[in-house]
Design a protein around this motif. Structure first.
Motif, PDB file in Angstrom:
ATOM      1  N   SER A  46      -6.577   0.112   2.068  1.00  0.00           N
ATOM      2  CA  SER A  46      -6.833   1.456   2.571  1.00  0.00           C
ATOM      3  C   SER A  46      -5.503   2.177   2.714  1.00  0.00           C
ATOM      4  O   SER A  46      -4.481   1.554   3.048  1.00  0.00           O
ATOM      5  N   MET A  47      -5.489   3.470   2.429  1.00  0.00           N
ATOM      6  CA  MET A  47      -4.286   4.274   2.591  1.00  0.00           C
ATOM      7  C   MET A  47      -4.612   5.531   3.383  1.00  0.00           C
ATOM      8  O   MET A  47      -5.703   6.106   3.260  1.00  0.00           O
ATOM      9  N   LEU A  48      -3.630   5.954   4.185  1.00  0.00           N
ATOM     10  CA  LEU A  48      -3.773   7.150   5.010  1.00  0.00           C
ATOM     11  C   LEU A  48      -2.526   8.006   4.831  1.00  0.00           C
ATOM     12  O   LEU A  48      -1.436   7.490   4.583  1.00  0.00           O
ATOM     13  N   LEU A  49      -2.706   9.298   4.980  1.00  0.00           N
ATOM     14  CA  LEU A  49      -1.588  10.230   4.844  1.00  0.00           C
ATOM     15  C   LEU A  49      -1.431  10.999   6.142  1.00  0.00           C
ATOM     16  O   LEU A  49      -2.349  11.676   6.596  1.00  0.00           O
ATOM     17  N   GLN A  50      -0.253  10.856   6.771  1.00  0.00           N
ATOM     18  CA  GLN A  50       0.010  11.585   8.004  1.00  0.00           C
ATOM     19  C   GLN A  50       0.308  13.053   7.693  1.00  0.00           C
ATOM     20  O   GLN A  50       0.719  13.385   6.575  1.00  0.00           O
ATOM     21  N   PRO A  51       0.154  13.944   8.671  1.00  0.00           N
ATOM     22  CA  PRO A  51       0.475  15.359   8.445  1.00  0.00           C
ATOM     23  C   PRO A  51       1.920  15.587   8.020  1.00  0.00           C
ATOM     24  O   PRO A  51       2.214  16.559   7.319  1.00  0.00           O
ATOM     25  N   ASP A  52       2.838  14.690   8.423  1.00  0.00           N
ATOM     26  CA  ASP A  52       4.243  14.840   8.039  1.00  0.00           C
ATOM     27  C   ASP A  52       4.543  14.256   6.672  1.00  0.00           C
ATOM     28  O   ASP A  52       5.710  14.201   6.249  1.00  0.00           O
ATOM     29  N   GLY A  53       3.514  13.795   5.959  1.00  0.00           N
ATOM     30  CA  GLY A  53       3.693  13.266   4.617  1.00  0.00           C
ATOM     31  C   GLY A  53       3.941  11.775   4.536  1.00  0.00           C
ATOM     32  O   GLY A  53       3.972  11.211   3.434  1.00  0.00           O
ATOM     33  N   LYS A  54       4.115  11.111   5.682  1.00  0.00           N
ATOM     34  CA  LYS A  54       4.297   9.664   5.658  1.00  0.00           C
ATOM     35  C   LYS A  54       3.011   8.977   5.197  1.00  0.00           C
ATOM     36  O   LYS A  54       1.900   9.444   5.476  1.00  0.00           O
ATOM     37  N   ILE A  55       3.175   7.870   4.514  1.00  0.00           N
ATOM     38  CA  ILE A  55       2.049   7.143   3.926  1.00  0.00           C
ATOM     39  C   ILE A  55       1.846   5.830   4.669  1.00  0.00           C
ATOM     40  O   ILE A  55       2.784   5.040   4.820  1.00  0.00           O
ATOM     41  N   ILE A  56       0.629   5.594   5.129  1.00  0.00           N
ATOM     42  CA  ILE A  56       0.280   4.337   5.799  1.00  0.00           C
ATOM     43  C   ILE A  56      -0.596   3.525   4.862  1.00  0.00           C
ATOM     44  O   ILE A  56      -1.603   4.018   4.348  1.00  0.00           O
ATOM     45  N   ALA A  57      -0.212   2.286   4.636  1.00  0.00           N
ATOM     46  CA  ALA A  57      -1.010   1.370   3.833  1.00  0.00           C
ATOM     47  C   ALA A  57      -1.532   0.263   4.738  1.00  0.00           C
ATOM     48  O   ALA A  57      -0.764  -0.345   5.486  1.00  0.00           O
ATOM     49  N   GLY A  58      -2.832   0.039   4.691  1.00  0.00           N
ATOM     50  CA  GLY A  58      -3.436  -1.017   5.487  1.00  0.00           C
ATOM     51  C   GLY A  58      -4.097  -2.038   4.591  1.00  0.00           C
ATOM     52  O   GLY A  58      -4.688  -1.691   3.564  1.00  0.00           O
ATOM     53  N   GLY A  59      -3.982  -3.307   4.967  1.00  0.00           N
ATOM     54  CA  GLY A  59      -4.594  -4.339   4.155  1.00  0.00           C
ATOM     55  C   GLY A  59      -4.614  -5.672   4.853  1.00  0.00           C
ATOM     56  O   GLY A  59      -4.607  -5.753   6.081  1.00  0.00           O
ATOM     57  N   THR A  60      -4.635  -6.727   4.065  1.00  0.00           N
ATOM     58  CA  THR A  60      -4.725  -8.086   4.574  1.00  0.00           C
ATOM     59  C   THR A  60      -3.494  -8.867   4.137  1.00  0.00           C
ATOM     60  O   THR A  60      -3.077  -8.763   2.982  1.00  0.00           O
ATOM     61  N   VAL A  61      -2.913  -9.619   5.065  1.00  0.00           N
ATOM     62  CA  VAL A  61      -1.808 -10.515   4.734  1.00  0.00           C
ATOM     63  C   VAL A  61      -2.228 -11.936   5.076  1.00  0.00           C
ATOM     64  O   VAL A  61      -2.897 -12.174   6.074  1.00  0.00           O
ATOM     65  N   SER A  62      -1.865 -12.893   4.237  1.00  0.00           N
ATOM     66  CA  SER A  62      -2.270 -14.277   4.487  1.00  0.00           C
ATOM     67  C   SER A  62      -1.194 -15.230   3.997  1.00  0.00           C
ATOM     68  O   SER A  62      -0.298 -14.843   3.239  1.00  0.00           O
ATOM     69  N   ASN A  63      -1.294 -16.482   4.434  1.00  0.00           N
ATOM     70  CA  ASN A  63      -0.273 -17.461   4.121  1.00  0.00           C
ATOM     71  C   ASN A  63      -0.927 -18.787   3.756  1.00  0.00           C
ATOM     72  O   ASN A  63      -1.120 -19.647   4.605  1.00  0.00           O
ATOM     73  N   HIS A  64      -1.336 -18.905   2.490  1.00  0.00           N
ATOM     74  CA  HIS A  64      -1.925 -20.144   1.969  1.00  0.00           C
ATOM     75  C   HIS A  64      -3.099 -20.628   2.810  1.00  0.00           C
ATOM     76  O   HIS A  64      -3.255 -21.830   3.032  1.00  0.00           O
ATOM     77  N   GLY A  65      -3.915 -19.704   3.317  1.00  0.00           N
ATOM     78  CA  GLY A  65      -5.096 -20.083   4.072  1.00  0.00           C
ATOM     79  C   GLY A  65      -4.817 -20.501   5.499  1.00  0.00           C
ATOM     80  O   GLY A  65      -5.748 -20.776   6.267  1.00  0.00           O
ATOM     81  N   ILE A 392      -5.432  11.188  -2.777  1.00  0.00           N
ATOM     82  CA  ILE A 392      -4.807  12.349  -3.415  1.00  0.00           C
ATOM     83  C   ILE A 392      -4.012  13.121  -2.374  1.00  0.00           C
ATOM     84  O   ILE A 392      -4.549  13.513  -1.332  1.00  0.00           O
ATOM     85  N   GLN A 393      -2.720  13.330  -2.633  1.00  0.00           N
ATOM     86  CA  GLN A 393      -1.879  14.084  -1.724  1.00  0.00           C
ATOM     87  C   GLN A 393      -2.198  15.574  -1.814  1.00  0.00           C
ATOM     88  O   GLN A 393      -2.755  16.033  -2.818  1.00  0.00           O
ATOM     89  N   PRO A 394      -1.812  16.361  -0.805  1.00  0.00           N
ATOM     90  CA  PRO A 394      -2.024  17.809  -0.866  1.00  0.00           C
ATOM     91  C   PRO A 394      -1.382  18.472  -2.078  1.00  0.00           C
ATOM     92  O   PRO A 394      -1.885  19.489  -2.572  1.00  0.00           O
ATOM     93  N   ASP A 395      -0.272  17.890  -2.590  1.00  0.00           N
ATOM     94  CA  ASP A 395       0.376  18.454  -3.770  1.00  0.00           C
ATOM     95  C   ASP A 395      -0.272  17.977  -5.065  1.00  0.00           C
ATOM     96  O   ASP A 395       0.207  18.283  -6.162  1.00  0.00           O
TER      97      ASP A 395
END
Length: 426
Positions: A46-65, A392-395
């Motif tokens: 999942s990705m989110l865009l803050q009003p200041d243009g910063k990009i947040i990426a959310g996901g899953t991190v794992s370590n060999h189960g 999609i960014q505003p630009d």
């Protein structure tokens, strides 16, 4: 001659600007940013865009189960990590010892980040979980109960915020062999919204097994879910299912048949992503396959606001992809000019590459984008990549989040975001 020269220069410039689909070199220098979290595996969902243009990426991190947790990364608009977020721009959750997988995220007006996903104990003992992080990446204990919202026997697929910031959660039940569409609503602080459905929950049984995969909102506040329903032809036979609700959770009987639209194309059909155009038409993407799996196709279908198929779109209402995506997931987004992006990945001889298709508003390929409307990005013969979300960014620039790692035999992927120029949109 001078006039001809400037005319030629103008035409060349127009062609260069109009051609979209190239990686944006202003983003981290090469159009691509990778985050490893110092673990074996990670993926953006999942990705989110803050009003200041910063990009947040959310996901899953794992370590060999050994563990699996929510992971967040924040970047400046140029793709460099934001050191004010977490540690060096990265955050790993630590709120459970179980296996946790992130499905979706949303950004509140306060800057807080709500994340949703699944806590896996075992398949029939799974819980959906909502959590919230503060703007600096710290865990927000004021959300829900001690920072968590948990529900048993539900598989959460997508979360979105309404204009009043109430949180809608879409997925399906897994308490019994039957499956049903499930829609829940929470207040912005994570408490149950008892004005919605029954104690904040709406359950819709369409057939023996129903799977909701995506949710979107109409401008009038109506809620649209997309997924699949098992039909009566056999154990693994299914149809596309699109369901629309009023804002209070009641089915909108003006849509389809009593609020439900069922579409059959092949023996197995499943909708994966849904969006609503500015004119109220509903666009969704999905896959169709024979039971044997020998014939698989990927479609984009457009419906009128009442649920009827818009036969002016594509071929009799259906665009069939000229490329075969490597998995049964494709994502769509609608640009401000009404062009439609379809994102996924395609198989190569030894790996997978990110693929984008852009359609004109009438459902035909946009030949100003890539090659005949198609862009395939290869990171190299020993690298495999997957697209899991698109923004999609505003630009107009296109952000694609997913995973990228070594070839298939030793696949340990990591967070990846790629940014593309969209062209002029003409």
């Amino acid at each position: 001659m001078k006039y001809c020269f400037f005319l030629l220069l103008f035409l060349v410039t127009e062609i260069m600007v109009a051609q979209g689909g190239t990686l944006d070199a202003t983003f981290n220098g090469n159009g691509r940013v990778l985050a490893t979290f110092n673990v074996f595996d990670s993926a953006v969902h999942s990705m989110l865009l803050q009003p200041d243009g910063k990009i947040i990426a959310g996901g899953t991190v794992s370590n060999h189960g050994l563990f699996s947790q929510f992971g967040l990364a924040r970047f400046f608009s140029d793709g460099t990590p934001d050191p004010t977020f977490g540690t060096g721009g990265l955050v790993i959750g630590n709120f459970s010892t179980a296996q946790i997988s992130l499905s979706s995220a949303l950004l509140q007006s306060s800057g807080k980040i709500v994340t949703g996903g699944i806590v896996y104990n075992d398949y029939l003992d799974s819980q959906f979980v909502l959590t919230r992080f503060n703007n600096d990446g710290s865990f927000d204990n004021s959300f829900g109960t001690a920072g968590l919202v948990l529900r048993n026997f539900l598989n959460i697929k997508s979360i979105i915020a309404q204009p009043d910031e109430k949180i809608l959660v879409a997925g399906f039940s897994i308490a019994t062999p039957d499956r049903d569409f499930v829609l829940l609503r929470f207040n912005p602080n994570g408490s149950v919204d008892n004005s919605f459905g029954t104690n904040g929950v709406v359950t819709t049984s369409i057939g023996a097994k129903d799977f909701a995969h995506d949710i979107t909102l109409q401008a009038d506040g109506k809620i649209v879910l997309a997924g699949a329903v098992k039909n009566s032809d056999g154990e693994y036979h299914s149809d596309f299912a699109i369901v629309r609700y009023f804002g209070d959770g009641n089915l909108d009987t003006s849509f389809g048949t009593n609020g439900i639209k069922i579409i059959n194309i092949d023996e197995m059909d499943e909708a994966q992503s849904v969006k609503v155009q500015s004119d109220g038409k509903i666009v969704f993407s999905g896959w169709s396959s024979s039971i044997s799996g020998q014939t698989t196709s990927f479609q984009v279908i457009r419906l009128f606001p009442n649920g009827d198929i818009d036969t002016a779109f594509g071929e009799s209402g259906v665009f069939s992809s000229p490329i075969i995506f490597n998995s049964h997931e494709q994502l769509i987004q609608i640009q401000s000019d009404a062009k439609i992006l379809v994102v996924g990945a395609v198989a190569t001889t030894s790996a997978y590459d990110v693929a984008i298709i852009r359609l004109l508003p009438n459902g035909s390929p946009d030949t100003t984008f890539g090659t005949n409307g198609v862009v395939v990005t290869t990171d190299g013969p020993e690298t495999s990549s997957q697209a899991n979300c698109v923004l999609i960014q505003p630009d107009g620039k296109i952000l694609i989040g997913g995973e990228s790692g070594e070839g298939l035999m030793s696949y340990h992927p990591h967070f990846v975001i790629q940014r593309y120029d969209s062209g002029s949109g003409r």
